[in-house]
Design an enzyme around this catalytic site. Structure first.
Site, PDB file in Angstrom:
ATOM      1  N   GLU A 184      39.026  70.484  -7.786  1.00 13.65           N
ATOM      2  CA  GLU A 184      38.444  71.831  -7.785  1.00 13.65           C
ATOM      3  C   GLU A 184      38.255  72.339  -6.361  1.00 13.65           C
ATOM      4  O   GLU A 184      38.393  73.537  -6.100  1.00 13.65           O
ATOM      5  CB  GLU A 184      37.132  71.867  -8.572  1.00 13.65           C
TER       6      GLU A 184
ATOM      7  N   GLU B 197      47.604  75.578  -8.524  1.00 10.62           N
ATOM      8  CA  GLU B 197      47.611  74.164  -8.893  1.00 10.62           C
ATOM      9  C   GLU B 197      48.208  73.309  -7.770  1.00 10.62           C
ATOM     10  O   GLU B 197      47.848  72.146  -7.622  1.00 10.62           O
ATOM     11  CB  GLU B 197      48.387  73.999 -10.201  1.00 10.62           C
TER      12      GLU B 197
END
Lengths: 501, 501
Positions: A267, A296
């Protein structure tokens, strides 16, 4: 009408859209981090109204007016106006074609579908989820028909998450990955070396210590807590309310401290991307990552390429041991590095290791492609799922809860999203390849100079936010389009060395 | 046009306004419970835009169209439509007069002002706050001019918080209170009895124990945690996102456990009001308390009339002792009751006792009245503040942090709000007077039957939400308008007995 005035009006209009969007993000953050359960329906109502509000602004006549007035100006406009126009134009011409009533019906279906999915997963009852899944797919198929498509109908959905992505590209991409990963995995599975050191990572680590580890990691890799925060939620995620307010979550398992360890790194990768966009686009619709795949790539970069490297374990070992105390006293950096890189077929995507992860994505990609290529019988999906798991990973789930019911994404209509995860991995390796030409990555990590790595990523990726497109970004950065060879090379080198194959 | 269709369209329109309002409440909740500091300006921007959006919907031509179409229907409409129309009409004709741009600028100023105030209070630096306070007051004065006023300009602001309230009424109201309270306080101050038992309430109570006390209190008096939650913030408050999502905060001082104890009871009073409105108005603009004064009557009822009664201490003593352990072992319920009712001049409003509380409000009321009656010099305010404190309470703050900087309210533009606190006390006593005719209040409290008390309050007050008006509510309930005599009687009886005057 004066063009510069029109640009100002257009930007002000888009800021209104953006403010509603931020409110929606905040509602969604709030629900995930502990809003009262009894208020779920009420909040769903507000969210439904605000989503409809935002949607109608994106497809309004006023929006059309701006597009028509500014389109002829083309190259004479500044970069941010051009980027905003590109996004708004795409939105307008995509969604204008979907009847508002159907969109509303669909938006109202999704939160219900999510509850049904949650219950079905908890009770291992695919039959309970099947009817609503069927409805969602039929809605999406209808939307694709309204919206039109080039080549495969699924292309339209892929394009939503990664501009320009197609079945043709992904078929070739996944074929290459499969040909490299499946044999590599078989060679590793034939060994039994790793069984020796798998156990200790399940030693008990109290939550307060895991919180201290999270703080250590955030500080180490440079997540700015003045412009961000960490809370807990059932599933880790990142919420971006603009570059100055980026929030992440994790979850703590007392007997698997590496779970939160890698969630935080993952994260933080997303968050560091969001926090380091250029100030010029702050708080606009450009103040967000350029695509799911590129996003990502950043989370995977921090989680895997940094976080699962031997150099990182060498660096973090001392600080980690200080927090863990006696529990892991006997564990060297090398042992932890090996434990963090156990490659082994498993059932659950979000717990999958770096090597097998993309195989999980292939299962989903192929099913989604099939769903959108012709007719389908939703009741046959569990069988298809299990067969593909068997084929690529060599194992089959015993229950649908750990099979086809495991992911939230289909219950919220995110078809076309899963491939982003695989693209992220491949982009990350491609980025890594270029980075190593410019900076001594390994010695940066080994000496804790994460600032230098972040600055390189900021310079080449972060700062642009949505000013660019994913393909332009990757090409400008690496001089070529998406190329899975770097990822295959990275995996092969890493796991061959690690397992002394 | 079909009237029933117009009603439906009107309600749908108002629901959109309400959804934006809920988003604004959520932003404000979020900022108070820990949003990243670095994102303050970004969130202020979104809040500014959304406020302007909500504002412009309240004063739009579309709204005017609904008002014009539905006004002639008068009594033939259902109760909720009538109430919504009353609120929207008042809004429309009030705010139509304020230019949207000025409103937007003002809304963007407030969150920044709040940060400045926080810092100024922490650093005892009124000069740092003065310029932004000056701007806020000038905005508000301009708004009053746009809006117009009857009699005193401050009446327009009073009316925002308590429909129909005027300087004329409040001057008389405060005069009566002053004449009763000041001499009573003097008689108490002349005694030195209370000095004997004041010390033990400052014994150290760890935060975890205070959290357990908060849970005990919420459970005892019936705050539904499935539809609500408790977090911490610098200044305790209640946020209402509709009856099914009501949130409160408290703050813990390790050496003053009664501070959070009474904050929790106070905010629970607000929250129980919000949670017990009738389902028919859930998630509409009527799903909120009818006025600040009535709201405050509920918080004061729970905090003081219940929470500072001898019967409550008799009931809660056992459970509290279980949590506090040995620390307060020597403290009887009676001693705690006395300690919770020490009447003594003090500097901080929110920590003031029941008897002196309204004197703190008088200081603020008189300053605000003065600010809006002519020209003012914001730099002179600390001096005025200190002089009035001296006059009514006999003491003066040594620093502005514990003087004029103590309250958040002026930094968020809430002029006209403070009197609600005094009105709340007076309403509470008037409500209490009636309640005792119907139910055996003291024995309910003594036996822990808070359900019966809540049900009585729900029946007479809570359930109506904003379906009614404050004056109608009080008159229907008690057969007369606001009457401060009950409050004076309550205070006189209580403190005469307590101090054996």
């Amino acid at each position: 009408m004066n063009i510069s005035q029109t640009v100002l009006d257009f930007k002000a209009y888009v800021e209104r859209v953006n403010a509603i969007r931020q409110a929606l993000y905040l509602f969604s953050w709030d629900m995930a981090v502990g809003a009262p359960k009894g208020g779920t329906a009420s909040r769903a109502k507000y969210v439904g109204i605000l989503s409809a509000e935002e949607f109608s602004m994106r497809v309004s006549d006023e929006m059309k007016g701006f597009l028509d007035a500014l389109d002829p100006c083309g190259e004479s406009l500044d970069e941010s106006t051009k980027a905003m126009l590109r996004i708004c134009r795409r939105d307008y011409y995509t969604y204008k074609k979907i009847p508002v009533e159907e969109m509303r019906e669909y938006s109202e279906l999704l939160p219900k579908a999510q509850s049904i999915w949650e219950k079905a997963r908890a009770e291992n009852d695919f039959a309970a989820f099947a009817p609503v899944l069927d409805r969602i797919i039929r809605f999406q198929k209808k939307f694709v028909e309204y919206r039109g498509y080039d080549g495969h109908p699924y292309n339209t959905l892929l394009d939503d998450y990664e501009l320009g992505m197609t079945v043709e590209t992904l078929d070739a991409f996944f074929k290459k990955l499969k040909e490299a990963i499946v044999p590599l995995l078989k060679r590793i599975s034939a060994l039994d070396r790793q069984k020796n050191n798998a156990g200790f990572i399940h030693r008990h680590v109290p939550i307060e210590r895991q919180q201290a580890i999270a703080r250590l990691l955030m500080k180490t890799i440079g997540f700015d807590l003045n412009r961000g925060m960490l809370l807990e939620s059932a599933h880790p995620f990142t919420t971006n309310l603009g570059k100055n307010d980026v929030r992440i979550t994790t979850r703590y398992h007392e007997n698997a401290f590496l779970s939160s360890f890698y969630s935080v790194l993952h994260e933080c990768g997303h968050a560091i991307y969001e926090q380091n966009k250029m100030d010029e686009i702050a708080d606009t619709i450009l103040d967000t990552g350029v695509s799911m795949g590129v996003h990502e790539s950043q989370s995977r970069f921090y989680e895997n390429i940094i976080g699962r490297s031997e150099a990182f374990w060498a660096y973090i070992h001392y600080g980690l041991m200080e927090i863990l105390g006696d529990t892991f006293k006997d564990m060297s950096a090398r042992k932890l590095y090996e434990a963090a890189n156990i490659a082994k077929p498993s059932l659950i995507r979000i717990e999958a290791d770096e090597l097998t992860y993309c195989l999980h994505i292939m299962v989903r990609y192929e099913i989604e492609k099939q769903l959108f290529s012709g007719d389908f019988d939703v009741n046959k999906l569990p069988g298809v799922w299990n067969a593909k798991m068997k084929e690529y990973l060599g194992i089959e789930p015993l229950t649908d809860s750990e099979g086809i019911l495991q992911d939230i994404h289909w219950s919220d209509g995110s078809f076309g999203y899963f491939p982003s995860y695989a693209l992220g991995n491949a982009y990350a390796a491609q980025i890594f390849h270029v980075m190593r030409r410019d900076i001594p990555f390994e010695s940066c990590v080994r000496t804790g100079d994460f600032k230098r790595i972040q600055e390189w990523l900021t310079e080449t990726i972060h700062r642009f936010g949505s000013l660019t497109t994913p393909s332009d970004l990757i090409e400008n950065l690496s001089g070529e389009a998406l190329n899975p060879d770097y990822y295959i090379e990275y995996l092969t080198e890493k796991f061959t060395a690690l397992y002394e194959l």
